[in-house]
Design a protein around this motif. Structure first.
Motif, PDB file in Angstrom:
ATOM      1  N   LYS A  69      49.489  84.676 -10.563  1.00  0.00           N
ATOM      2  CA  LYS A  69      49.801  85.051 -11.937  1.00  0.00           C
ATOM      3  C   LYS A  69      49.346  83.992 -12.936  1.00  0.00           C
ATOM      4  O   LYS A  69      48.760  84.310 -13.979  1.00  0.00           O
ATOM      5  N   VAL A  70      49.592  82.719 -12.632  1.00  0.00           N
ATOM      6  CA  VAL A  70      49.272  81.653 -13.585  1.00  0.00           C
ATOM      7  C   VAL A  70      47.763  81.478 -13.735  1.00  0.00           C
ATOM      8  O   VAL A  70      47.226  81.436 -14.841  1.00  0.00           O
ATOM      9  N   ILE A  71      47.062  81.369 -12.599  1.00  0.00           N
ATOM     10  CA  ILE A  71      45.623  81.128 -12.672  1.00  0.00           C
ATOM     11  C   ILE A  71      44.891  82.304 -13.298  1.00  0.00           C
ATOM     12  O   ILE A  71      43.924  82.126 -14.062  1.00  0.00           O
ATOM     13  N   ASN A  72      45.329  83.508 -13.017  1.00  0.00           N
ATOM     14  CA  ASN A  72      44.692  84.683 -13.622  1.00  0.00           C
ATOM     15  C   ASN A  72      44.907  84.714 -15.133  1.00  0.00           C
ATOM     16  O   ASN A  72      44.024  85.150 -15.883  1.00  0.00           O
ATOM     17  N   LEU A 119      40.916  73.250 -18.856  1.00  0.00           N
ATOM     18  CA  LEU A 119      41.255  71.950 -18.280  1.00  0.00           C
ATOM     19  C   LEU A 119      42.554  71.405 -18.860  1.00  0.00           C
ATOM     20  O   LEU A 119      43.387  70.834 -18.140  1.00  0.00           O
ATOM     21  N   ALA A 120      42.728  71.599 -20.178  1.00  0.00           N
ATOM     22  CA  ALA A 120      43.955  71.124 -20.828  1.00  0.00           C
ATOM     23  C   ALA A 120      45.181  71.833 -20.261  1.00  0.00           C
ATOM     24  O   ALA A 120      46.224  71.210 -20.031  1.00  0.00           O
ATOM     25  N   ILE A 121      45.052  73.132 -20.023  1.00  0.00           N
ATOM     26  CA  ILE A 121      46.174  73.896 -19.475  1.00  0.00           C
ATOM     27  C   ILE A 121      46.498  73.419 -18.059  1.00  0.00           C
ATOM     28  O   ILE A 121      47.663  73.215 -17.701  1.00  0.00           O
ATOM     29  N   ILE A 122      45.444  73.228 -17.255  1.00  0.00           N
ATOM     30  CA  ILE A 122      45.650  72.788 -15.869  1.00  0.00           C
ATOM     31  C   ILE A 122      46.280  71.400 -15.835  1.00  0.00           C
ATOM     32  O   ILE A 122      47.190  71.128 -15.038  1.00  0.00           O
TER      33      ILE A 122
END
Length: 701
Positions: free
Chosen positions: A573-576, A608-611
């Motif tokens: 869910k998160v990565i999508n 990248l910022a989110i990860i």
């Protein structure tokens, strides 16, 4: 009866069981090496095939996934069409065996190698060559010259016969040698810029090991072999051959001495028309015989020209490379292009850069499960001026693409240095000798044009051979053209850099190559390669500093492997969600390395910022801009990082007394908070008033 024969190769037992399986095959056997087992079946038709002018040999290499304890992927759950790897192995079996059958033999022969058990230390493809040779020798099929095959590695400067998995990982060379007891029949090699003298020594090392396997096969043939059938060999009617020769030989010779290829072909067409006019009515059913006589005359003229007159059909010196031109950046929207022209041979290679996740998944019996560098080769009919339907890639195309891929693979940067999947497609635009090696050159140009930081440029060349009937005389030819390849005895392809060899593939139409011939061919190839590399360097000397604006941008970060699940989320869910919001491709490795790719640089930056925020740990003393997620009568819960929140006690909301939390903050507000404590249970305590005080201090400073 079941016959069992054993020998030792590189300290491991090779065993043959003959008569145990396949009772209706002419010859069927199990050949094993350690726990690797190949079942070989060899059969031939009782009569020659009518209407063919070639030897119809069919070699199959059948990979069964049960051999490595796998169930095939996909919906059907059974093996499909042959993999590229199995096709390459089948070709490697065919090439050393085909020249050893009697000339004029036109019976259908089929050799089927079924891989039934695999121990990765012992390569089944090497075992299959030995098993195919032995099955033919034991059968009644007219084949009686055993061929041995070994793999050779180079570990810590020492040659190793049939290296294990551990040794292959350390080896700087992967070499397959096939030989009779007298001569080398076939070599395939990939290496990390191996010097010519080392490669030669490796081939001779393998040759000596092959002799031992040949002796083992000769013993088996003597003890258990069937009586050979007397073959019906195709021969041209002697009267027809005599008449056609007397009428046309001088015309054929005159036509074949024309230097220009188009003019030569036109002249030969006129000669064939005259032959048809002269003999068409007299011998209406002898078209195949007459064509065969014409072919033999052309071959005699060309071989005599080369061997005795020391003259090449196009007038070049024996060590001369045809004129070369290079070009890059031909196509505006592709990531990199290279056009390489050598004489009438021309190849255009296009390089495409993709995300790491674009890698190819392999469902086979080998250890390798995926690859991020691919090379494909296309040979359309128009490249030789023909008209044929466009089909999928044939065995030859797959083989040539694999050879070019092997030549460049040691030079491709690692994913750490260049985080992209690379695909090269070589389009043969014109063919007149060694398009596979032209594709090595064109691919090097394309990689440099695409900005790929390869270790060094590579180039390739094909060396030919003309020998006398008794093999006592031989001439080496550099950069063979189509005519010399067609009527010659060898196609010796060598690719590499200025430092050394990265790939070799050679096979022969005669009963093998002498050691002297191999050494001379390697020397001639190096000389030609250096010249070609110099010309390529004048076109483009190194990789472009900037990638194409149409190529994706890839950035990498490393996260704690324990945090991978936080980035992926339940059910992805998160990565999508990240992918949908930023329009990027994300690939996460087990070691925590994350690859983010997109043609939109801002999208990559945002992802990248989110990860980073998802995997970042909350630290005491840090100030965060958080969002209020819930209020209670004793304080407010604030999310400071995605999925991570803490409590701001009501006493920490403001400098003055707060009677009601909602008087200061509401759900959805973004507020500055400072982490004051994280208890033993991981609960985070926050303070709004400490964050405000800290910011005020920073302003005053």
């Amino acid at each position: 009866m079941v016959h069992t024969l054993k020998t030792s190769v590189a300290g491991r037992e090779m065993k043959v069981e003959y008569g145990k399986v396949g009772m209706l095959s002419d010859c069927a056997l199990f050949i094993s090496y350690g726990d690797t087992v190949v079942m070989v079946n060899a059969n031939a038709s009782k009569e020659p095939r009518e209407g063919v002018d070639f030897f119809p040999l069919s070699v199959e290499y059948v990979e069964r996934l049960y051999s490595v304890g796998k169930i095939p992927g996909g919906f059907i759950k059974r093996e499909g069409k042959p993999t590229d790897t199995s096709i390459l192995h089948a070709r490697a079996i065919d090439r050393p065996l085909r020249p050893l059958f009697p000339k004029g033999y036109r019976n259908d022969v089929q050799i089927v190698n079924t891989i039934v058990s695999v121990e990765q230390d012992n390569l089944p493809e090497i075992l299959a060559i030995n098993g195919s040779s032995l099955a033919l020798c034991l059968s009644s099929i007219p084949f009686a010259t055993p061929v041995g095959a070994v793999s050779v590695g180079l570990v810590d400067g020492e040659f190793v016969c049939n290296p294990t998995v551990e040794e292959r990982e350390k080896s700087t060379m992967s070499l397959t040698v096939c030989a009779t007891k007298d001569r080398v029949m076939m070599v395939e090699s990939g290496g990390e810029e191996i010097p010519e003298d080392v490669m030669y020594d490796g081939i001779i090392f393998g040759f000596e090991e092959c002799k031992k396997i040949v002796a083992f096969q000769e013993k088996a043939m003597k003890e258990f072999g069937k009586e050979k059938v007397e073959p019906k060999l195709y021969k041209v009617d002697e009267e027809i051959e005599k008449e056609v020769r007397e009428f046309a030989f001088d015309m054929v010779k005159e036509a074949m001495y024309i230097i220009d290829k188009d003019e030569r072909n036109e002249a030969m067409d006129k000669v064939k028309e005259k032959i048809e006019e002269e003999f068409g009515e007299k011998y209406p059913d002898a078209g195949a015989d007459i064509s065969d006589v014409v072919y033999k005359m052309q071959k005699e003229v060309v071989r005599n020209m080369l061997l005795n007159e020391h003259r090449r059909p196009d007038g070049r010196a024996f060590d001369e490379v045809r004129p070369i031109s290079c070009d890059v950046s031909l196509l505006p929207r592709t990531h990199g292009t290279g056009l390489f022209t050598r004489g009438l041979t021309q190849v255009m290679t296009v390089a495409t850069l993709g995300a790491v996740g674009d890698s190819q998944t392999l469902d086979g019996i080998a250890e390798e499960e995926s690859k991020t560098y691919m090379h494909h080769y296309n040979f359309p009919a128009y490249s030789v001026g023909d008209t044929r339907p466009l089909r999928g890639p044939g065995r030859r195309e797959i083989g040539h693409g694999a050879l070019a891929e092997r030549a460049l693979e040691p030079l491709i940067p690692s994913q750490e240095d260049f985080p992209y999947t690379i695909r090269l497609v070589s389009e043969v635009l014109s063919s007149n000798g060694s398009t596979s090696q032209a594709s090595v050159c064109g691919s090097t140009l394309a990689l440099l044009d695409a900005g790929v930081p390869i270790k060094r440029p590579a180039a390739g060349i094909a060396i030919g051979l003309i020998t006398s009937e008794d093999l006592s005389k031989e001439e080496i030819l550099t950069d063979i053209q189509g005519l010399e390849d067609f009527f010659g005895d060898m196609d010796f392809k060598v690719a590499g850099t200025e430092v050394g060899i990265t790939a070799i593939q050679f096979d022969t139409k005669i009963h093998g190559l002498s050691e002297k011939c191999i050494k001379n061919a390697l020397t001639a190839a190096k000389k030609a390669r250096m010249k070609i590399l110099g010309i390529m360097g004048e076109c483009i000397s190194g990789p472009k500093e900037e990638l194409s604006k149409y190529a994706p941008r890839t950035e990498t970060i490393s996260i704690d492997p324990e945090k991978i699940r936080d980035v992926i989320g339940a059910g992805g869910k998160v990565i999508n969600k990240i992918i949908a919001e930023t329009n990027v491709k994300i690939e996460i490795k087990d070691d925590g390395k994350v690859f983010v790719s997109s043609s939109d640089a801002e999208g990559v930056k945002k992802a990248l910022a989110i990860i980073e925020s998802l995997t970042k740990d909350v630290k005491i003393g840090e100030i965060y801009l958080g969002k209020v997620t819930k209020t209670t009568n004793f304080g407010a819960f604030v999310e400071v990082l995605p999925g991570k929140e803490g409590l701001v006690h009501i006493s920490k909301l403001d400098f003055k007394r707060v009677n009601k939390v909602e008087d200061v903050v509401s759900v959805g507000d973004e507020i500055l908070v400072k982490v004051t404590d994280i208890d033993n249970h991981g609960r985070v305590n926050l303070s709004r008033k400490d964050a405000i005080a800290k910011k005020e201090e920073e302003k005053e400073d």
